[in-house]
Write a protein that holds these residues in place. Structure first.
Motif, mmCIF file in Angstrom:
data_model
loop_
_atom_site.group_PDB
_atom_site.id
_atom_site.type_symbol
_atom_site.label_atom_id
_atom_site.label_comp_id
_atom_site.label_asym_id
_atom_site.label_seq_id
_atom_site.Cartn_x
_atom_site.Cartn_y
_atom_site.Cartn_z
ATOM 1 N N SER A 25 -18.168 -0.297 22.906
ATOM 2 C CA SER A 25 -19.615 -0.228 23.117
ATOM 3 C C SER A 25 -20.039 1.174 23.536
ATOM 4 C CB SER A 25 -20.066 -1.254 24.159
ATOM 5 O OG SER A 25 -19.572 -0.941 25.446
ATOM 6 N N PHE A 26 -19.220 1.850 24.333
ATOM 7 C CA PHE A 26 -19.580 3.201 24.738
ATOM 8 C C PHE A 26 -19.584 4.150 23.543
ATOM 9 C CE2 PHE A 26 -19.157 7.399 26.664
ATOM 10 C CZ PHE A 26 -20.228 7.351 27.542
ATOM 11 N N ALA A 27 -18.723 3.891 22.582
ATOM 12 C CA ALA A 27 -18.715 4.707 21.363
ATOM 13 C C ALA A 27 -20.051 4.598 20.629
ATOM 14 C CB ALA A 27 -17.556 4.280 20.447
ATOM 15 N N LYS A 28 -20.731 3.471 20.791
ATOM 16 C CA LYS A 28 -22.052 3.291 20.176
ATOM 17 C C LYS A 28 -23.161 3.948 21.005
ATOM 18 C CE LYS A 28 -20.742 -1.139 18.140
ATOM 19 N NZ LYS A 28 -20.923 -2.602 18.217
ATOM 20 N N VAL A 29 -22.935 4.081 22.292
ATOM 21 C CA VAL A 29 -23.931 4.678 23.181
ATOM 22 C C VAL A 29 -23.834 6.206 23.163
ATOM 23 C CG1 VAL A 29 -24.662 4.870 25.600
ATOM 24 C CG2 VAL A 29 -24.035 2.642 24.665
ATOM 25 N N ALA A 30 -22.627 6.730 23.027
ATOM 26 C CA ALA A 30 -22.414 8.185 23.091
ATOM 27 C C ALA A 30 -23.351 8.979 22.173
ATOM 28 C CB ALA A 30 -20.953 8.523 22.818
ATOM 29 N N PRO A 31 -23.580 8.539 20.924
ATOM 30 C CA PRO A 31 -24.483 9.318 20.058
ATOM 31 C C PRO A 31 -25.940 9.366 20.549
ATOM 32 C CG PRO A 31 -23.116 7.849 18.736
ATOM 33 C CD PRO A 31 -22.917 7.473 20.182
ATOM 34 N N ILE A 32 -26.314 8.433 21.411
ATOM 35 C CA ILE A 32 -27.682 8.430 21.955
ATOM 36 C C ILE A 32 -27.644 8.753 23.450
ATOM 37 C CG2 ILE A 32 -28.611 6.851 20.204
ATOM 38 C CD1 ILE A 32 -28.458 4.651 22.505
ATOM 39 N N SER A 33 -26.700 9.582 23.854
ATOM 40 C CA SER A 33 -26.476 9.820 25.277
ATOM 41 C C SER A 33 -27.696 10.403 25.993
ATOM 42 C CB SER A 33 -25.243 10.690 25.500
ATOM 43 O OG SER A 33 -25.413 11.956 24.916
ATOM 44 N N ASP A 34 -28.435 11.289 25.346
ATOM 45 C CA ASP A 34 -29.623 11.855 25.999
ATOM 46 C C ASP A 34 -30.653 10.765 26.280
ATOM 47 O OD1 ASP A 34 -28.483 14.368 25.894
ATOM 48 O OD2 ASP A 34 -29.671 15.043 24.180
ATOM 49 N N ALA A 76 -21.204 12.396 30.561
ATOM 50 C CA ALA A 76 -19.860 12.964 30.453
ATOM 51 C C ALA A 76 -18.901 12.263 31.409
ATOM 52 C CB ALA A 76 -19.892 14.466 30.725
ATOM 53 N N THR A 77 -19.348 12.045 32.629
ATOM 54 C CA THR A 77 -18.511 11.358 33.615
ATOM 55 C C THR A 77 -18.229 9.934 33.185
ATOM 56 O OG1 THR A 77 -19.402 12.734 35.383
ATOM 57 C CG2 THR A 77 -18.340 10.673 36.042
ATOM 58 N N GLY A 102 -18.165 8.845 30.189
ATOM 59 C CA GLY A 102 -17.229 8.926 29.071
ATOM 60 C C GLY A 102 -15.791 9.081 29.525
ATOM 61 N N VAL A 103 -15.565 9.915 30.532
ATOM 62 C CA VAL A 103 -14.211 10.103 31.066
ATOM 63 C C VAL A 103 -13.703 8.800 31.673
ATOM 64 C CG1 VAL A 103 -12.887 11.277 32.880
ATOM 65 C CG2 VAL A 103 -14.452 12.588 31.440
ATOM 66 N N VAL A 104 -14.551 8.141 32.429
ATOM 67 C CA VAL A 104 -14.147 6.885 33.058
ATOM 68 C C VAL A 104 -13.833 5.832 32.002
ATOM 69 C CG1 VAL A 104 -14.947 4.964 34.508
ATOM 70 C CG2 VAL A 104 -15.365 7.329 35.212
ATOM 71 N N VAL A 105 -14.708 5.684 31.035
ATOM 72 C CA VAL A 105 -14.502 4.681 29.985
ATOM 73 C C VAL A 105 -13.206 4.953 29.228
ATOM 74 C CG1 VAL A 105 -15.404 3.868 27.759
ATOM 75 C CG2 VAL A 105 -16.913 4.022 29.748
ATOM 76 N N LYS A 106 -12.982 6.202 28.905
ATOM 77 C CA LYS A 106 -11.758 6.567 28.177
ATOM 78 C C LYS A 106 -10.505 6.261 29.000
ATOM 79 C CE LYS A 106 -9.656 10.359 25.648
ATOM 80 N NZ LYS A 106 -9.751 11.779 25.280
ATOM 81 N N GLY A 107 -10.620 6.397 30.328
ATOM 82 C CA GLY A 107 -9.462 6.224 31.190
ATOM 83 C C GLY A 107 -9.264 4.834 31.760
ATOM 84 N N LEU A 108 -10.015 3.863 31.323
ATOM 85 C CA LEU A 108 -9.917 2.530 31.908
ATOM 86 C C LEU A 108 -8.532 1.897 31.769
ATOM 87 C CD1 LEU A 108 -13.351 0.883 31.029
ATOM 88 C CD2 LEU A 108 -12.527 1.616 33.279
ATOM 89 N N ARG A 109 -7.780 2.302 30.771
ATOM 90 C CA ARG A 109 -6.426 1.744 30.609
ATOM 91 C C ARG A 109 -5.416 2.417 31.538
ATOM 92 N NH1 ARG A 109 -6.856 -1.884 26.626
ATOM 93 N NH2 ARG A 109 -8.329 -1.432 24.963
ATOM 94 N N ASP A 110 -5.850 3.454 32.230
ATOM 95 C CA ASP A 110 -4.979 4.170 33.157
ATOM 96 C C ASP A 110 -5.738 4.423 34.461
ATOM 97 O OD1 ASP A 110 -2.902 5.537 34.281
ATOM 98 O OD2 ASP A 110 -2.898 7.190 32.841
ATOM 99 N N LEU A 111 -6.031 3.347 35.167
ATOM 100 C CA LEU A 111 -6.845 3.432 36.376
ATOM 101 C C LEU A 111 -6.222 4.308 37.455
ATOM 102 C CD1 LEU A 111 -8.351 -0.145 36.851
ATOM 103 C CD2 LEU A 111 -9.527 1.945 36.190
ATOM 104 N N ASP A 112 -4.898 4.445 37.436
ATOM 105 C CA ASP A 112 -4.243 5.293 38.437
ATOM 106 C C ASP A 112 -4.713 6.738 38.349
ATOM 107 O OD1 ASP A 112 -2.845 3.130 39.394
ATOM 108 O OD2 ASP A 112 -0.996 3.586 38.304
ATOM 109 N N LYS A 113 -5.154 7.168 37.196
ATOM 110 C CA LYS A 113 -5.677 8.527 37.050
ATOM 111 C C LYS A 113 -7.175 8.597 37.329
ATOM 112 C CE LYS A 113 -2.186 10.207 33.870
ATOM 113 N NZ LYS A 113 -1.871 10.663 32.529
ATOM 114 N N ILE A 114 -7.892 7.538 37.011
ATOM 115 C CA ILE A 114 -9.340 7.518 37.169
ATOM 116 C C ILE A 114 -9.753 7.284 38.624
ATOM 117 C CG2 ILE A 114 -11.446 6.244 36.540
ATOM 118 C CD1 ILE A 114 -10.357 8.078 34.365
ATOM 119 N N VAL A 115 -9.058 6.407 39.316
ATOM 120 C CA VAL A 115 -9.454 6.036 40.676
ATOM 121 C C VAL A 115 -9.525 7.239 41.621
ATOM 122 C CG1 VAL A 115 -8.714 4.744 42.737
ATOM 123 C CG2 VAL A 115 -8.885 3.599 40.522
#
Length: 140
Positions: free
Chosen positions: A12-21, A55-56, A58-71
């Protein structure tokens, strides 16, 4: 969060990113509507602030499979936001504004399952952030 929920969020975030502004504008308009008391926290250019938000996110969404790095990053961000005057109770309207923005931005693609996934992700991350910034009692 389940792996399926993470996939839903990332797709879903991939669909939102193009309309981020536009998404950022919707987010802040809604936030200031439901929580006008947070507006003084934002003294910078709102276009720039919106870009940082997306941007933030996006980083969080991308990292959801590795919460140890995101937290740890989320915890540092939360502690930094205390200096801006952010309070633990400010996280609830932020979450509500996020869900509202996704609903408006995704339209019919914003299904109940997707809403549940985003709500779960926000609940987990905001809980970690609140605890880091204000202590365990505030996170409960």
């Amino acid at each position: 969060m389940t792996p399926d929920q993470i996939t839903l969020i990332q797709d879903s975030f991939a669909k939102v990113a193009p309309i981020s502004d536009a998404a950022a504008e919707i987010f802040y308009a809604r936030l200031f509507e439901i929580a006008p008391e947070v507006k003084p926290y934002f003294t910078n250019d709102m276009t720039e602030q919106g870009a940082k938000l997306m941007a933030t996110l996006g980083v969080v969404v991308k990292g959801l499979r590795d919460l140890d790095k995101i937290v740890p990053v989320a915890q540092q961000l939360a502690v930094k936001h205390v200096d801006y005057g952010v309070k633990a109770e400010d996280y609830a309207p932020v979450g509500a504004s996020l869900i509202y923005t996704l609903e408006k931005g995704l339209g019919d693609d914003f299904t109940p399952d997707l809403k549940d996934a985003w709500t779960e992700a926000y609940t987990v991350l905001s809980g970690v952030m609140i605890e880091a910034a204000y202590g365990q009692a505030a996170a409960e």
